[in-house]
Design a protein around this motif. Structure first.
Motif, PDB file in Angstrom:
ATOM      1  N   ILE A   1      34.484  45.692  33.851  1.00 26.52           N
ATOM      2  CA  ILE A   1      34.847  44.732  34.979  1.00 26.52           C
ATOM      3  C   ILE A   1      36.010  43.975  34.819  1.00 26.52           C
ATOM      4  O   ILE A   1      36.764  43.713  35.834  1.00 26.52           O
ATOM      5  CB  ILE A   1      33.450  43.932  35.310  1.00 26.52           C
ATOM      6  N   ARG A   2      35.999  43.389  33.597  1.00 29.37           N
ATOM      7  CA  ARG A   2      37.073  42.484  33.225  1.00 29.37           C
ATOM      8  C   ARG A   2      38.838  43.245  33.191  1.00 29.37           C
ATOM      9  O   ARG A   2      39.650  42.522  33.377  1.00 29.37           O
ATOM     10  CB  ARG A   2      36.855  41.612  32.024  1.00 29.37           C
ATOM     11  N   LYS A   3      38.585  44.458  33.031  1.00 34.01           N
ATOM     12  CA  LYS A   3      39.848  45.223  33.226  1.00 34.01           C
ATOM     13  C   LYS A   3      40.380  45.089  34.391  1.00 34.01           C
ATOM     14  O   LYS A   3      41.633  45.170  34.448  1.00 34.01           O
ATOM     15  CB  LYS A   3      39.677  46.655  32.711  1.00 34.01           C
ATOM     16  N   VAL A   4      39.682  45.036  35.562  1.00 34.99           N
ATOM     17  CA  VAL A   4      39.895  45.175  36.851  1.00 34.99           C
ATOM     18  C   VAL A   4      39.896  43.807  37.613  1.00 34.99           C
ATOM     19  O   VAL A   4      40.370  43.703  38.777  1.00 34.99           O
ATOM     20  CB  VAL A   4      39.610  46.470  37.451  1.00 34.99           C
ATOM     21  N   SER A   5      39.373  42.822  37.252  1.00 37.37           N
ATOM     22  CA  SER A   5      38.850  41.954  38.331  1.00 37.37           C
ATOM     23  C   SER A   5      38.705  40.383  37.491  1.00 37.37           C
ATOM     24  O   SER A   5      37.883  40.563  36.271  1.00 37.37           O
ATOM     25  CB  SER A   5      37.910  42.305  39.308  1.00 37.37           C
TER      26      SER A   5
ATOM     27  N   LEU B   1      42.030  50.335  41.740  1.00 36.23           N
ATOM     28  CA  LEU B   1      43.494  49.759  42.015  1.00 36.23           C
ATOM     29  C   LEU B   1      42.867  48.378  42.353  1.00 36.23           C
ATOM     30  O   LEU B   1      42.318  47.896  43.232  1.00 36.23           O
ATOM     31  CB  LEU B   1      44.041  50.307  43.421  1.00 36.23           C
ATOM     32  N   ASN B   2      43.469  47.653  41.705  1.00 30.11           N
ATOM     33  CA  ASN B   2      43.378  45.791  41.644  1.00 30.11           C
ATOM     34  C   ASN B   2      44.482  45.316  42.816  1.00 30.11           C
ATOM     35  O   ASN B   2      45.475  45.273  42.334  1.00 30.11           O
ATOM     36  CB  ASN B   2      43.360  45.292  40.261  1.00 30.11           C
ATOM     37  N   THR B   3      43.878  44.781  43.955  1.00 34.67           N
ATOM     38  CA  THR B   3      44.985  44.417  44.753  1.00 34.67           C
ATOM     39  C   THR B   3      45.567  43.030  44.557  1.00 34.67           C
ATOM     40  O   THR B   3      46.153  42.486  45.251  1.00 34.67           O
ATOM     41  CB  THR B   3      44.604  44.408  46.343  1.00 34.67           C
ATOM     42  N   GLY B   4      44.904  42.339  43.491  1.00 30.88           N
ATOM     43  CA  GLY B   4      45.065  41.186  43.155  1.00 30.88           C
ATOM     44  C   GLY B   4      46.339  41.001  42.240  1.00 30.88           C
ATOM     45  O   GLY B   4      47.328  40.243  42.255  1.00 30.88           O
ATOM     46  N   ASP B   5      46.387  42.030  41.110  1.00 29.10           N
ATOM     47  CA  ASP B   5      47.609  41.932  40.193  1.00 29.10           C
ATOM     48  C   ASP B   5      48.417  43.341  40.527  1.00 29.10           C
ATOM     49  O   ASP B   5      49.402  43.417  39.630  1.00 29.10           O
ATOM     50  CB  ASP B   5      47.205  41.766  38.891  1.00 29.10           C
ATOM     51  N   ASN B   6      48.295  44.077  41.643  1.00 26.81           N
ATOM     52  CA  ASN B   6      48.599  45.244  41.726  1.00 26.81           C
ATOM     53  C   ASN B   6      48.603  46.219  40.720  1.00 26.81           C
ATOM     54  O   ASN B   6      49.848  46.843  40.252  1.00 26.81           O
ATOM     55  CB  ASN B   6      50.189  44.952  42.357  1.00 26.81           C
ATOM     56  N   THR B   7      47.687  46.421  39.831  1.00 30.38           N
ATOM     57  CA  THR B   7      47.530  47.363  38.847  1.00 30.38           C
ATOM     58  C   THR B   7      46.549  48.608  38.903  1.00 30.38           C
ATOM     59  O   THR B   7      45.601  48.145  39.801  1.00 30.38           O
ATOM     60  CB  THR B   7      47.213  46.488  37.647  1.00 30.38           C
TER      61      THR B   7
END
Length: 224
Positions: free
Chosen positions: A67-71, A136-142
């Motif tokens: 979870i920490r990898k994406v959020s 796709l993490n829309t917080g850091d665009n990764t």
């Protein structure tokens, strides 16, 4: 309404927490598939995760790391393994707080309310979109897939975001060009084709083959 994801394999405990949380007007989802916790996380987009350590297949430390990898969503660990070593390990993996079983429901609710207040008084949750295990993490665009973090250009991110938001539906080339124009980039038919081609190469290299489908004369889509 805040959304709470419960990652707890004891249905009795999970059900009791759910019942109590719903009395506080919280929207709750209990994980069903312990092979795909991150997929359920992405689908539900919670504001807080309650995470047990002793889980089937993979333990809570594993899922905390995934979870920490994406959020950066708050994670509250709930576990009977309340010795100092387990608490320290959980915090080092990215947990925000720890409560030891058996716990008083009112104490748990007080901790949940405190975490939600201090987290979302100043910041909104970061939504994560998922397809075929790609997050796709829309917080850091990764974009993350397995252990790989895929770097995206601004245009590649906007294209992928549009396609993942419309999963299962064709997004026209005209619509994608409009979205890219909003980023102050000069975009024509050739520019869009080049960007989609580069994005596909990155996805293929990460193991996400045939992630984007072309509908000739119409546009692009990813599967539903």
């Amino acid at each position: 309404m805040y959304r709470i994801l419960i990652v707890e394999d004891d249905r009795g405990i999970a059900g009791a927490i759910r019942e109590q949380a719903e009395q506080w007007d919280l929207q709750v989802r209990c994980v069903e598939n312990f092979r795909a916790v991150t997929a359920e996380f992405a689908a539900f987009d919670p504001h807080l995760v309650l995470l047990d350590l002793g889980l089937p297949l993979f333990n809570g430390y594993h899922w905390c790391g995934e979870i920490r990898k994406v959020s950066q969503v708050p994670i509250l660990v709930i576990s009977s393994a309340g010795d100092n070593m387990n608490i320290i390990m959980a915090m080092n993996m990215g947990a925000d707080d720890f409560i030891v079983k058996p716990f008083d429901q009112s104490v748990l609710m007080a901790k949940i309310q405190a975490i939600l207040r201090r987290t979302y008084d100043f910041a909104a949750g970061v939504p994560v979109l998922e397809h075929r295990g790609a997050l796709l993490n829309t917080g850091d665009n990764t974009l993350t897939y397995g252990d790989r973090r895929i770097e995206l250009s601004r245009n590649e991110y906007r294209i992928l975001l549009a396609l993942m938001r419309s999963k299962g539906t064709v997004v026209s080339r005209e619509k994608l060009m409009e979205l890219l124009w909003e980023s102050d980039s000069f975009v024509d038919e050739n520019t869009l084709t080049v960007n989609v081609g580069r994005l596909r190469k990155k996805l293929d290299a990460a193991g996400l083959t045939d992630f984007i489908t072309t509908k000739f004369g119409v546009g692009y889509l990813i599967g539903g």
